[in-house]
Each structure stands twice: as C-alpha cells, then as structure tokens.
Design a protein around this motif. Structure first.
Motif, PDB file in Angstrom:
ATOM      1  N   ASP A 194      17.464 -16.649 -13.541  1.00  0.00           N
ATOM      2  CA  ASP A 194      16.735 -16.162 -12.930  1.00  0.00           C
ATOM      3  C   ASP A 194      15.844 -15.496 -13.070  1.00  0.00           C
ATOM      4  O   ASP A 194      14.664 -15.304 -12.765  1.00  0.00           O
ATOM      5  N   ALA A 195      17.027 -14.233 -12.557  1.00  0.00           N
ATOM      6  CA  ALA A 195      16.325 -12.846 -13.351  1.00  0.00           C
ATOM      7  C   ALA A 195      15.832 -12.731 -14.188  1.00  0.00           C
ATOM      8  O   ALA A 195      14.669 -12.246 -14.046  1.00  0.00           O
ATOM      9  N   VAL A 196      16.171 -12.902 -15.104  1.00  0.00           N
ATOM     10  CA  VAL A 196      15.267 -12.693 -16.258  1.00  0.00           C
ATOM     11  C   VAL A 196      13.713 -14.263 -16.059  1.00  0.00           C
ATOM     12  O   VAL A 196      12.875 -13.141 -16.995  1.00  0.00           O
ATOM     13  N   THR A 197      13.547 -15.061 -15.509  1.00  0.00           N
ATOM     14  CA  THR A 197      12.658 -15.190 -15.287  1.00  0.00           C
ATOM     15  C   THR A 197      11.699 -14.649 -14.584  1.00  0.00           C
ATOM     16  O   THR A 197      10.426 -14.465 -14.639  1.00  0.00           O
ATOM     17  N   PHE A 198      12.402 -14.380 -13.905  1.00  0.00           N
ATOM     18  CA  PHE A 198      11.527 -13.455 -12.449  1.00  0.00           C
ATOM     19  C   PHE A 198      11.210 -12.088 -13.007  1.00  0.00           C
ATOM     20  O   PHE A 198       9.932 -11.828 -13.171  1.00  0.00           O
ATOM     21  N   MET A 199      11.764 -11.571 -13.829  1.00  0.00           N
ATOM     22  CA  MET A 199      11.631  -9.764 -14.345  1.00  0.00           C
ATOM     23  C   MET A 199      10.661 -10.688 -15.736  1.00  0.00           C
ATOM     24  O   MET A 199       9.513  -9.597 -16.135  1.00  0.00           O
ATOM     25  N   PHE A 200      10.586 -11.414 -16.593  1.00  0.00           N
ATOM     26  CA  PHE A 200      10.016 -11.580 -17.584  1.00  0.00           C
ATOM     27  C   PHE A 200       9.153 -12.932 -17.607  1.00  0.00           C
ATOM     28  O   PHE A 200       8.402 -12.542 -19.180  1.00  0.00           O
ATOM     29  N   ASN A 201       8.590 -13.183 -16.712  1.00  0.00           N
ATOM     30  CA  ASN A 201       8.302 -14.665 -17.086  1.00  0.00           C
ATOM     31  C   ASN A 201       6.676 -14.510 -15.789  1.00  0.00           C
ATOM     32  O   ASN A 201       6.614 -14.627 -15.221  1.00  0.00           O
TER      33      ASN A 201
END
Ligand code: PFF
Length: 448
Positions: free
Chosen positions: A195-202
């Motif tokens: 979720d953190a990856v999606t939040f930061m890189f999407n």
C-alpha cells in the motif's frame, strides 16, 4: 589561512551528512502525505535530480574554484561588482538561524529515544498529549536536550574539518545507513508495504497542483542543503582531484534514496495499523510513537532504531549549518577556530532558547508576532524566503558573473559540451525563475 582538506570519501560523506537530515526523514514524508503521494514524489524526483543537481554543481564549482570562506569566494570569483557580490556570502547566517530551531527538534528526538526505552504511548490520544506536554509546558526537558545538542555540535566543530566533521560523518553515516536498512527490511515484510508503494509511486495527477510543484522545488533545495553557503563552504575543502559532477550526482541520488526509503518505512507502519497520519511535526512525534506501540516488543526496538537514526541524520546536518559562519570568522577576522565556534554556537543556542520558549504556553503570547510564533517565523523566513533567495544568488552568480572560460575549463572534461550548454541554460534562464516562483508562492504574494 589554510585549513585541512577532506579526503574524497570524507567529502561525499560530509555533504551527504548535511543533505540527509530531518528534511528527508521527517519533512519529506509529511509533505508527500499532504500533497497526495505519487504525483508529488514524481515532481520531487524530477526537481531533486535536475534542478538539485544543477545547483549542486554550481555550488561545488564556487567552492572548488574559490577555496576560501563563502564571503571571500563570492568577492574573489566575481568578474565585476566584487564589493556587491561579497554580500551574497552573508547567506552563511541562514543555516545558523535554521540551526537554532533544528537543534530544538533534534532535542525532541533525543527525548523520544528515552521514551522509546521507557514507555511508548498506547493510543494516538495519549501520544498527542505526550507531545503537546513536551512542546507547550516542559521547557526544562527541551532546554536540557537543546543544551546537549549545543555541546555536541560545538565539540565537533572545534575539532575542525578533518578530525571533527569528516570523522563524525564517517562514523554516523554508515550507521545511519545500517539502521535505515534494518527498518526498511522490516517494513518490506509488513503487509501494508505494497500500500505504501502504491501511495508513493502511483501518481494521481488529478492531485497535482501547481502549489505541489512549487513545494517540491522548495523541498529539493532544503533537503540538499542548497542556497545557504554550506555546500560552497564544504567544497572549499575538496581534494584537488575530485570530480564535482560525479559528486553532485552521488549526493543527490543518496539524499533522494534516503527520503524515499524513509517515506516507505513510515507509510508502511502507519498504513499497517490504519493510523491517521497527522500533519507536520505530528507525523513523527504523534502518529508514529503510538503505531510503534501497537507493534509490541518489536515496536520498541523499531522506535529506538528510528529515533536514533533520525538523531544521527540531524546531528550531521546540524554540524554543517555551523561550519560556513565559523569558516567566515576564521578567514576574514583571523579568529581561532575556538573563538569562532564559540561565538557561532552561543548565537544559535540563545536564539534556540527563544524559539523553544515561543512554544511554551505561558510565554507564547509574548513571543508571538502576528499570527506566527517566533519558532514559525524563523522557519518560515529561512526555508521559504532566504533559502530559495540564496539559490537565486548562486545561479545568477555562476551563470552571469563568473569567468566563463574558467568554468568551461573545469566542467567540459567532466560533462562534455552539450551537457554544459544545457546546464548553463538551466542556471541562467530556468532555475532563477523557478525559485522566484517558489518565493512568491510560499509568501502568498502570488499563488500559482
Ligand atoms: N538538508 C537538511 C535536511 O534535509 O534536513 C537540512 C539543512 C541542512 C538545512 C543544512 C539547512 C542546512 F544548513
């Protein structure tokens, strides 16, 4: 007066030590949260890696060719208006002003290391009460830690470039890397990591406002310690054979990686416990501690590791804030390092005390000017006006007032003719306007 030089590795570590600080681990995650995640990160990456690198090259160039204190370098390297350009060097006062409140914040972090050992707050509510009590009533604790930071920073600066700054960075930076590495590996194994990856890189471009772009530029400057005479001063102690283009790439890449890693760690932990992220200082001092509590025994360990890491990052930045003014006093007034260091540290120490009391409820009204506390004023004036203004001075100076032949001779072998032209174009015609936009936007004079 000749001072000792950094080793090549020592210089990189010291510059990275200056760049990587509270700006990366504390501020970057919360502005990312505020401006909508991925789209902001993307703009930040572009500005840090382009505008950041271009200005870094400019500052390293001034230092390498100038080989003195910031004031003398502007004066000596100017092809005309030397007496006026000398005043650009007085940006060295800005980091000292920043240090006054930065030291207070490092103090809070030191206090949170002890809280992590003793007892973490079990709810966000309790966490908020703990932080507010520290901020608004407990001036003894804040004063105690501010004094510790004052003593530490002064002791390191007294030891000079080689035995003080280089040595401490050689110890603290690798340790910081290891600690962040452990925290990162832990986060990867937590469910919410994706979720953190999606939040930061999407990137969600609908959230991308012009204000976000402007904030990203400001953040890139702050985090790379640009526009304050710091990199210029450190670069004056560069060893002869160093490649300033490569150095600036390394510095900004490491700085950016640390910000991204810190963001991923913090958002993973927050999302995993469904915590609401508090804006501003609250993200690290309110939301995180109660999240650490929820992780149980592991959480205590994570909390200690996190606050020690951010303290190390803060200390190495704090040292860099003092050196420019110290070197100025040494070179221009023939002072001993001891005398110069003591003058500068007393200056930031006293100012820090005023800053600290400006948050204490009983004193706040007396230390309030308009709608802002003294603390907020110092931060506002420095980060939103003086830092970008220092950046404008640097690029205009290098772009229009330094000997072009000298610049070409130094940079062509390092970056080739085409890239040199792009760099020149950027620092002459693009970056000054971008920075003016930052100042106008942040001061509210003109909202983009
Ligand atoms: N680059 C530091 C950070 O990101 O925390 C901040 C900083 C360092 C600001 C040095 C000012 C300074 F003089």
């Amino acid at each position: 007066m000749k001072t000792a030089k950094f080793s090549r590795l020592g210089f990189i570590l010291a510059a990275v030590g200056s760049a990587v600080g509270l700006g990366n681990i504390w501020k970057f995650p919360y502005v990312t949260g505020e401006y909508g995640g991925g789209a902001f990160v993307l703009i930040y990456l572009i500005t840090a890696l382009f505008i950041g690198v271009f200005v870094l090259i400019s500052e390293l160039l001034i230092g390498k060719l100038g080989q003195s204190d910031a004031v003398s370098m502007f004066e000596n390297l100017a092809t005309k208006y030397k007496k006026i350009w000398k005043f650009a060097g007085f940006v060295v006062i800005v980091p000292l002003l920043i240090l006054s409140y930065y030291s207070v914040i490092i103090g809070w972090i030191l206090h949170y290391i002890t809280i992590s050992f003793e007892k973490l707050p079990s709810t966000v509510h309790e966490s908020k009460a703990t932080f507010m009590a520290l901020l608004q009533t407990d001036y003894q604790t804040q004063l105690f830690y501010h004094t510790i930071v004052f003593v530490l920073v002064t002791a390191i600066i007294l030891k000079g470039v080689k035995n003080g700054i280089e040595k401490i960075n050689k110890i603290l930076m690798p340790l910081l890397g290891i600690m962040l590495g452990i925290l990162f590996i832990y986060s990867i194994n937590v469910d919410a990591f994706s979720d953190a990856v999606t939040f930061m890189f999407n990137p969600d471009f609908s959230k991308l406002t012009s204000t976000a772009v402007i904030v990203a530029i400001g953040q890139a400057f702050y985090t790379l310690s640009l526009g304050m005479g710091i990199i210029i001063t450190y670069a004056a102690s560069l060893p002869k054979q160093s490649n300033i283009v490569r150095s600036s790439l390394i510095i900004s890449i490491i700085d950016t990686i640390v910000a991204l890693v810190a963001g991923l760690i913090i958002f993973t932990l927050l999302f995993d416990k469904g915590a609401e992220s508090t804006k501003g200082p609250g993200l690290v001092f309110i939301s995180l501690p109660s999240v650490f509590y929820e992780f149980g025994k592991a959480g205590e360990f994570l909390s200690i590791l996190f606050f020690v890491a951010i303290a190390f990052a803060g200390i190495t930045s704090a040292i860099s804030m003092m050196e420019p003014a110290v070197l100025y006093l040494i070179q221009r007034f023939n002072m001993t390092r001891k005398k110069a260091a003591i003058i500068c540290s007393i200056f930031f120490y006293v100012l820090g005390i005023i800053t600290l009391f400006s948050n204490i409820t009983d004193f706040a009204p007396a230390l309030k000017v308009g709608s802002k506390t003294f603390f907020d004023w110092v931060d506002f004036v420095c980060s939103t006006i003086l830092v970008p203004f220092g950046g404008i001075l640097v690029v205009i100076f290098v772009g229009y007032f330094m000997d072009k032949q000298k610049i070409r001779k130094e940079l062509t072998p390092l970056m080739g003719k085409t890239f040199l032209s792009i760099w020149f174009f950027m620092i002459r015609y693009v970056i000054p306007f971008a920075l003016i936009a930052v100042i106008l936007n942040e001061t509210g004079l003109f909202k983009f």
